[in-house]
Design an enzyme around this catalytic site. Sequence first.
Site, PDB file in Angstrom:
ATOM      1  N   HIS A  36      -5.971 -14.057  -4.228  1.00  0.00           N
ATOM      2  CA  HIS A  36      -5.060 -13.776  -3.110  1.00  0.00           C
ATOM      3  C   HIS A  36      -4.017 -14.888  -2.946  1.00  0.00           C
ATOM      4  CE1 HIS A  36      -4.547 -10.624  -0.288  1.00  0.00           C
ATOM      5  NE2 HIS A  36      -5.133 -11.155   0.762  1.00  0.00           N
ATOM      6  N   ASN A  80      -2.368 -12.219   6.529  1.00  0.00           N
ATOM      7  CA  ASN A  80      -2.057 -11.048   7.335  1.00  0.00           C
ATOM      8  C   ASN A  80      -1.022 -11.294   8.421  1.00  0.00           C
ATOM      9  OD1 ASN A  80      -3.934  -9.829   5.732  1.00  0.00           O
ATOM     10  ND2 ASN A  80      -5.504  -9.672   7.313  1.00  0.00           N
ATOM     11  N   ASP A 110       0.230 -11.315  -4.432  1.00  0.00           N
ATOM     12  CA  ASP A 110      -0.712 -10.688  -5.363  1.00  0.00           C
ATOM     13  C   ASP A 110      -0.629  -9.169  -5.245  1.00  0.00           C
ATOM     14  OD1 ASP A 110      -1.945 -11.091  -2.681  1.00  0.00           O
ATOM     15  OD2 ASP A 110      -3.620 -10.016  -3.591  1.00  0.00           O
ATOM     16  N   ASN A 130      -1.260  -6.374   3.301  1.00  0.00           N
ATOM     17  CA  ASN A 130      -1.124  -6.745   4.708  1.00  0.00           C
ATOM     18  C   ASN A 130      -0.079  -7.825   4.956  1.00  0.00           C
ATOM     19  OD1 ASN A 130      -3.057  -4.871   5.516  1.00  0.00           O
ATOM     20  ND2 ASN A 130      -4.725  -6.324   5.256  1.00  0.00           N
TER      21      ASN A 130
END
Length: 189
Positions: free
Chosen positions: A20, A66, A91, A112
């Site tokens: 991530h 997020n 990513d 997100n």
Amino acid sequence: MNYLVAGLGNIGAEYANTRHNIGFMVLDAWAQASDTVFATERYGDICSVSFKGRKFYLLKPSTYMNLSGNAVRYWVQKLNIQPENLIVVCDDLNLPFGTLRMRLDGSNGGHNGLGNIEQQLGTRRYARIRVGIGKEFHPGEQIDYVLSDFTPEEKESIPDLCKKVAEGIRTFATAGPQMAMNLLNIRKK
């Protein structure tokens, strides 16, 4: 001409080398190759690098993935960056590992971080470079997968991948978006 390059990731040592965080990895590699260091500022770590009369502000948001839009919105406004001069690196688990995709606008694809940026900026019209991290997980294991480390074989190719993304961003600024997309949007074999 100024550009804001936001590399998405999560802060904290436990996330440093996870899938991530490829956006952070790209910016870290670019800053290191440019012999510059990040300074901790409001909403993230930031530094600048110059190339052929262009200045790139490299931003690693400290808002967690997020909520990346809060940091991006703040720095877009503070630096007076137009949406066409914003590039987000993130990513993408729907792309095979190492595949790159650059788009000038479009949906967030369920990411997100991109969704929050879209919400905070009120537009989808900004460049994004998606870095494929693969999709080697069973149903229900997506979160564990994106927060896992790369395999040893994948780790070996990350430096070249980071260089390629930085090259694409410099091409975007100097030769235009179409040339950058031609460079980056090559299907992995």
